[in-house]
Design a protein around this motif. Structure first.
Motif, PDB file in Angstrom:
ATOM      1  N   GLY A 210       0.819  -1.208   0.000  1.00 22.13           N
ATOM      2  CA  GLY A 210       0.000   0.000   0.000  1.00 22.13           C
ATOM      3  C   GLY A 210       0.849   1.254   0.000  1.00 22.13           C
ATOM      4  N   ILE A 211       0.189   2.382  -0.208  1.00 22.95           N
ATOM      5  CA  ILE A 211       0.879   3.665  -0.334  1.00 22.95           C
ATOM      6  C   ILE A 211       0.120   4.727   0.450  1.00 22.95           C
ATOM      7  CG2 ILE A 211       1.659   5.464  -1.940  1.00 22.95           C
ATOM      8  CD1 ILE A 211       1.393   3.268  -4.147  1.00 22.95           C
ATOM      9  N   SER A 212       0.837   5.487   1.264  1.00 25.42           N
ATOM     10  CA  SER A 212       0.283   6.684   1.889  1.00 25.42           C
ATOM     11  C   SER A 212       1.114   7.872   1.435  1.00 25.42           C
ATOM     12  CB  SER A 212       0.331   6.584   3.416  1.00 25.42           C
ATOM     13  OG  SER A 212      -0.623   5.657   3.894  1.00 25.42           O
ATOM     14  N   LEU A 213       0.465   8.823   0.796  1.00 25.18           N
ATOM     15  CA  LEU A 213       1.169   9.998   0.303  1.00 25.18           C
ATOM     16  C   LEU A 213       1.181  11.083   1.373  1.00 25.18           C
ATOM     17  CD1 LEU A 213      -0.138  10.382  -3.358  1.00 25.18           C
ATOM     18  CD2 LEU A 213       2.089   9.551  -2.611  1.00 25.18           C
ATOM     19  N   ASN A 214       2.359  11.447   1.835  1.00 23.50           N
ATOM     20  CA  ASN A 214       2.481  12.544   2.786  1.00 23.50           C
ATOM     21  C   ASN A 214       2.563  13.847   2.000  1.00 23.50           C
ATOM     22  OD1 ASN A 214       2.528  10.915   5.131  1.00 23.50           O
ATOM     23  ND2 ASN A 214       4.669  10.411   4.733  1.00 23.50           N
ATOM     24  N   VAL A 215       1.423  14.230   1.421  1.00 29.90           N
ATOM     25  CA  VAL A 215       1.394  15.381   0.529  1.00 29.90           C
ATOM     26  C   VAL A 215       1.441  16.665   1.339  1.00 29.90           C
ATOM     27  CG1 VAL A 215       0.102  16.548  -1.290  1.00 29.90           C
ATOM     28  CG2 VAL A 215       0.056  14.052  -1.123  1.00 29.90           C
ATOM     29  N   PRO A 216       2.417  17.528   1.079  1.00 27.07           N
ATOM     30  CA  PRO A 216       2.478  18.797   1.808  1.00 27.07           C
ATOM     31  C   PRO A 216       1.291  19.692   1.474  1.00 27.07           C
ATOM     32  CG  PRO A 216       4.575  18.306   0.709  1.00 27.07           C
ATOM     33  CD  PRO A 216       3.554  17.354   0.164  1.00 27.07           C
ATOM     34  N   GLU A 217       0.896  20.493   2.440  1.00 28.54           N
ATOM     35  CA  GLU A 217      -0.142  21.487   2.198  1.00 28.54           C
ATOM     36  C   GLU A 217       0.504  22.760   1.674  1.00 28.54           C
ATOM     37  OE1 GLU A 217      -2.485  22.202   5.619  1.00 28.54           O
ATOM     38  OE2 GLU A 217      -3.489  20.257   5.537  1.00 28.54           O
ATOM     39  N   PRO A 268      -8.639   1.327  -9.216  1.00 26.98           N
ATOM     40  CA  PRO A 268      -7.907   0.389 -10.065  1.00 26.98           C
ATOM     41  C   PRO A 268      -6.420   0.706 -10.085  1.00 26.98           C
ATOM     42  CG  PRO A 268      -9.064   2.018 -11.400  1.00 26.98           C
ATOM     43  CD  PRO A 268      -9.499   2.238  -9.977  1.00 26.98           C
ATOM     44  N   THR A 269      -5.642  -0.275 -10.476  1.00 26.17           N
ATOM     45  CA  THR A 269      -4.205  -0.068 -10.633  1.00 26.17           C
ATOM     46  C   THR A 269      -3.949   0.982 -11.704  1.00 26.17           C
ATOM     47  OG1 THR A 269      -3.810  -2.371 -10.006  1.00 26.17           O
ATOM     48  CG2 THR A 269      -2.018  -1.214 -11.146  1.00 26.17           C
ATOM     49  N   ALA A 270      -2.987   1.854 -11.464  1.00 23.02           N
ATOM     50  CA  ALA A 270      -2.699   2.939 -12.397  1.00 23.02           C
ATOM     51  C   ALA A 270      -2.230   2.380 -13.741  1.00 23.02           C
ATOM     52  CB  ALA A 270      -1.634   3.857 -11.823  1.00 23.02           C
ATOM     53  N   PRO A 271      -2.673   2.959 -14.858  1.00 23.29           N
ATOM     54  CA  PRO A 271      -2.220   2.494 -16.177  1.00 23.29           C
ATOM     55  C   PRO A 271      -0.743   2.794 -16.397  1.00 23.29           C
ATOM     56  CG  PRO A 271      -3.508   4.517 -16.385  1.00 23.29           C
ATOM     57  CD  PRO A 271      -3.625   4.079 -14.955  1.00 23.29           C
ATOM     58  N   GLN A 314       3.195  15.841  -4.844  1.00 22.07           N
ATOM     59  CA  GLN A 314       1.977  16.431  -5.384  1.00 22.07           C
ATOM     60  C   GLN A 314       1.588  15.751  -6.686  1.00 22.07           C
ATOM     61  OE1 GLN A 314       0.187  18.414  -3.803  1.00 22.07           O
ATOM     62  NE2 GLN A 314       1.448  19.507  -2.333  1.00 22.07           N
ATOM     63  N   GLU A 315       2.565  15.501  -7.552  1.00 21.20           N
ATOM     64  CA  GLU A 315       2.271  14.872  -8.838  1.00 21.20           C
ATOM     65  C   GLU A 315       1.877  13.409  -8.670  1.00 21.20           C
ATOM     66  OE1 GLU A 315       1.913  16.582 -11.627  1.00 21.20           O
ATOM     67  OE2 GLU A 315       2.301  18.283 -10.314  1.00 21.20           O
ATOM     68  N   CYS A 316       2.330  12.769  -7.597  1.00 25.11           N
ATOM     69  CA  CYS A 316       1.987  11.365  -7.362  1.00 25.11           C
ATOM     70  C   CYS A 316       0.483  11.170  -7.161  1.00 25.11           C
ATOM     71  CB  CYS A 316       2.729  10.824  -6.137  1.00 25.11           C
ATOM     72  SG  CYS A 316       4.474  10.488  -6.439  1.00 25.11           S
ATOM     73  N   THR A 317      -0.217  12.218  -6.769  1.00 21.11           N
ATOM     74  CA  THR A 317      -1.658  12.071  -6.573  1.00 21.11           C
ATOM     75  C   THR A 317      -2.370  11.739  -7.880  1.00 21.11           C
ATOM     76  OG1 THR A 317      -2.080  14.445  -6.870  1.00 21.11           O
ATOM     77  CG2 THR A 317      -1.628  13.680  -4.637  1.00 21.11           C
ATOM     78  N   THR A 318      -1.714  11.969  -9.030  1.00 20.60           N
ATOM     79  CA  THR A 318      -2.356  11.636 -10.306  1.00 20.60           C
ATOM     80  C   THR A 318      -2.597  10.138 -10.427  1.00 20.60           C
ATOM     81  OG1 THR A 318      -0.206  11.477 -11.440  1.00 20.60           O
ATOM     82  CG2 THR A 318      -1.298  13.619 -11.448  1.00 20.60           C
ATOM     83  N   LEU A 319      -1.783   9.322  -9.767  1.00 15.63           N
ATOM     84  CA  LEU A 319      -1.962   7.872  -9.839  1.00 15.63           C
ATOM     85  C   LEU A 319      -3.145   7.409  -8.993  1.00 15.63           C
ATOM     86  CD1 LEU A 319       1.582   6.256  -9.824  1.00 15.63           C
ATOM     87  CD2 LEU A 319       0.244   7.168 -11.716  1.00 15.63           C
ATOM     88  N   LEU A 320      -3.672   8.305  -8.160  1.00 20.42           N
ATOM     89  CA  LEU A 320      -4.812   7.944  -7.324  1.00 20.42           C
ATOM     90  C   LEU A 320      -6.132   8.376  -7.944  1.00 20.42           C
ATOM     91  CD1 LEU A 320      -3.382   8.823  -3.801  1.00 20.42           C
ATOM     92  CD2 LEU A 320      -3.186   6.698  -5.097  1.00 20.42           C
ATOM     93  N   ARG A 321      -6.087   8.928  -9.134  1.00 22.76           N
ATOM     94  CA  ARG A 321      -7.329   9.300  -9.807  1.00 22.76           C
ATOM     95  C   ARG A 321      -8.023   8.052 -10.338  1.00 22.76           C
ATOM     96  NH1 ARG A 321      -4.566  14.312 -13.134  1.00 22.76           N
ATOM     97  NH2 ARG A 321      -4.262  15.675 -11.328  1.00 22.76           N
ATOM     98  N   GLY A 322      -9.313   8.147 -10.429  1.00 20.44           N
ATOM     99  CA  GLY A 322     -10.073   7.001 -10.918  1.00 20.44           C
ATOM    100  C   GLY A 322     -10.746   6.219  -9.808  1.00 20.44           C
ATOM    101  N   ALA A 323     -10.566   6.677  -8.556  1.00 24.51           N
ATOM    102  CA  ALA A 323     -11.234   5.991  -7.447  1.00 24.51           C
ATOM    103  C   ALA A 323     -12.737   6.261  -7.510  1.00 24.51           C
ATOM    104  CB  ALA A 323     -10.667   6.460  -6.113  1.00 24.51           C
ATOM    105  N   GLY A 324     -13.510   5.295  -7.091  1.00 25.49           N
ATOM    106  CA  GLY A 324     -14.959   5.442  -7.097  1.00 25.49           C
ATOM    107  C   GLY A 324     -15.588   4.542  -6.059  1.00 25.49           C
ATOM    108  N   HIS A 339      -8.800  -1.326  -3.119  1.00 24.39           N
ATOM    109  CA  HIS A 339      -8.318   0.022  -3.357  1.00 24.39           C
ATOM    110  C   HIS A 339      -6.812  -0.086  -3.581  1.00 24.39           C
ATOM    111  CE1 HIS A 339      -7.246   4.210  -2.685  1.00 24.39           C
ATOM    112  NE2 HIS A 339      -8.535   4.533  -2.692  1.00 24.39           N
ATOM    113  N   ALA A 340      -6.343   0.283  -4.769  1.00 29.03           N
ATOM    114  CA  ALA A 340      -4.950   0.026  -5.140  1.00 29.03           C
ATOM    115  C   ALA A 340      -3.964   0.707  -4.196  1.00 29.03           C
ATOM    116  CB  ALA A 340      -4.706   0.484  -6.576  1.00 29.03           C
ATOM    117  N   ALA A 341      -4.284   1.894  -3.706  1.00 31.86           N
ATOM    118  CA  ALA A 341      -3.360   2.586  -2.806  1.00 31.86           C
ATOM    119  C   ALA A 341      -3.345   1.957  -1.423  1.00 31.86           C
ATOM    120  CB  ALA A 341      -3.719   4.066  -2.709  1.00 31.86           C
ATOM    121  N   VAL A 342      -4.492   1.467  -0.965  1.00 29.22           N
ATOM    122  CA  VAL A 342      -4.564   0.802   0.337  1.00 29.22           C
ATOM    123  C   VAL A 342      -4.074  -0.639   0.229  1.00 29.22           C
ATOM    124  CG1 VAL A 342      -6.120   0.169   2.246  1.00 29.22           C
ATOM    125  CG2 VAL A 342      -6.504   2.289   0.979  1.00 29.22           C
ATOM    126  N   ALA A 343      -4.221  -1.210  -0.966  1.00 29.24           N
ATOM    127  CA  ALA A 343      -3.867  -2.615  -1.216  1.00 29.24           C
ATOM    128  C   ALA A 343      -4.717  -3.552  -0.377  1.00 29.24           C
ATOM    129  CB  ALA A 343      -2.378  -2.864  -0.981  1.00 29.24           C
TER     130      ALA A 343
END
Length: 479
Positions: A210-217, A268-271, A314-324, A339-343
């Motif tokens: 799994g992945i947790s993004l520590n995205v800065p504010e 889904p897994t990122a393309p 910040q750009e890594c969040t693009t791989l998390l698009r497509g969640a539903g 959930h691909a990020a949670v695995a």
């Protein structure tokens, strides 16, 4: 998923506030609550549906930003006899105040989620509830869904239970204060264990992939009568706290799948194309990403306090698009349901004051533990939730994106013609003279148009040619 969080500190310039107001109008953002909704909220605040179980003896505490008053979650952590840990996690029981089919319920379905602007928020529920009677404010007796999750010594879930209960938080803590107490060794055990449990859950996340993004504010800060864009890097305590929410979301998904009826948050897994683009961004920012190293391991190696790493996160969040959201009934659990990020199987259930779907997930879990079928009104509403949440999420993301563009343009409007150091992080397919640059300082991402091919992955000097808050866009050119 939002590219970044952004908010204002200090007094914002009047033109910026005016532009944000115009943005609200253009996007048809809800404003005041209708009178009938406020009336129903006032009545519910005075006479909520209270549970029979009293858990006010449990010394819960909340961890939120210092100014937050819409408090969804409170926790208490303890060691178990014989080893392992017991996590108590209280979630605001919005259903104790909202009657299905009533005016409050209809308005929540119209709004779907709380919307965040740099200068304020548009709440899902009237503040009388979300910041008052239904919020887990300190020393207030409040109805909640009280989760009890038992973990073994390695942090793995052994047993899960959830029921309605009256709770009373003892303290409202913030991330910086929590970090200081834990680092200094002055935190009492229920708080000190946040680090122990958080680190164990992070290790299990790595084990799952799994992945947790520590995205800065991204913050707009005022200094010497001028405004600047800066990053606030998350603290370790932010991540440990997030692991408790993830733990609960995974436990909720397991309860619902076992019961045969539920709503999951799937990704889904990122393309391959998205991963390839991210690799180009890593190269542009000087981040080493060997081909044999998994994406998740690269993320964990990053330091969000370093500007280049912050930009990459910040750009890594693009791989998390497509969640539903996916609804299932009668035991027909979707496949895959991960959930691909949670695995793992996962759902949203810990923020019902701010997100519509969480109220329904909580109700389903309470029914599952009690061995009861979900009520008919819930089955009827459940089918429409995925589309409602998709529409609401789309609007929230549009607002977030346009707010970032607007603030960037407003803060750079007096610097047109200046030179900046930047990295070329993307080049448009079939048009190599058009792309995207990431400024080193301030923290801005903008479009660049040049007369020649842009050097993807290289640093260059760029000139700001446009910063128009009216169009909410900035534009750069090669210097």
């Amino acid at each position: 998923m939002p590219r970044r969080h952004i908010h204002l500190t200090g007094a914002a310039e009047a033109p910026l506030r005016a532009a944000l107001s115009a943005l609200r109008t253009r996007l048809d953002v809800p404003r005041d609550f209708p009178p009938e909704v406020l009336a129903e909220a006032a009545a519910a605040a005075k006479a909520p549906r209270l549970p029979a179980h009293d858990a006010t003896d449990l010394a819960l505490f909340t961890i939120d930003p210092p100014t937050s008053v819409d408090l969804d979650q409170a926790m208490h952590l303890a060691r178990r006899e014989g080893g392992g840990f017991r996590v108590h996690y209280a979630i605001a029981d919005v259903a104790a105040f909202v009657t299905p089919g009533g005016a409050l319920d209809a308005e929540a379905h119209r709004r779907v989620m709380t919307l965040y602007f740099p200068d304020g928020k548009v709440p899902l529920h009237p503040p009388l509830l979300s910041e008052g009677a239904a919020s887990l404010l300190p020393q207030q007796v409040t109805p909640a869904l009280l989760w009890r999750i038992d973990l073994d010594a390695d942090g793995r879930t052994e047993a899960t239970h959830v029921r309605r209960a009256l709770v009373r938080s003892r303290a409202k803590l913030d991330y910086a204060g929590v970090q200081r107490q834990i680092d200094a060794g002055t935190a009492e055990e229920p708080l000190a264990l946040l680090k122990d449990v958080g680190l164990l859950r992070e290790a299990l996340e790595r084990e799952r992939g799994g992945i947790s993004l520590n995205v800065p504010e991204q913050e707009v800060v005022e200094r010497d009568n001028a405004y600047f864009l800066e990053y606030r890097a998350p603290l370790p305590a932010d991540g440990w706290n997030a692991q408790i929410s993830l733990l609960t979301g995974m436990a909720a998904a397991d309860l619902m799948t076992a019961a045969g009826t539920g709503i999951l948050r799937a990704l889904p897994t990122a393309p391959d194309g998205a991963v390839a683009r991210l690799r180009r961004t890593a190269k542009a920012l000087g981040i080493d990403w060997p081909h044999h190293v998994p994406y998740a391991e690269v993320i964990r190696s990053l330091d969000p306090t370093r500007p280049a790493h912050a930009a990459f996160l910040q750009e890594c969040t693009t791989l998390l698009r497509g969640a539903g959201y996916t609804v299932f009934e009668n035991g027909r659990v979707p496949d895959p349901a991960v959930h691909a990020a949670v695995a793992a199987a996962y759902t949203h259930c810990t923020a019902p004051l701010r997100r519509l779907v969480d109220r329904y997930a909580g109700e389903l879990c309470v029914a599952a533990v009690a061995g009861e079928d979900p009520p008919e009104w819930m089955r009827v509403a459940l089918a429409a939730l995925p589309q409602e949440m998709a529409d609401g999420t789309r609007r929230a993301n549009t607002i977030e994106r346009e707010c970032v563009d607007l603030v960037e343009a407003a803060l750079l409007k007096d610097r047109v013609g200046e030179l900046f150091d930047a990295s070329v992080v993307d080049v448009k397919d079939n048009e190599p003279a058009i792309g995207t640059v990431q400024l080193e300082d301030p923290a801005v991402v903008g479009r660049i148009e040049g007369g020649t091919d842009l050097p993807l992955g290289e640093r260059m000097r760029v000139r700001l040619t446009r910063a128009d808050p009216g169009s909410a866009k900035v534009l750069f050119a090669p210097a």
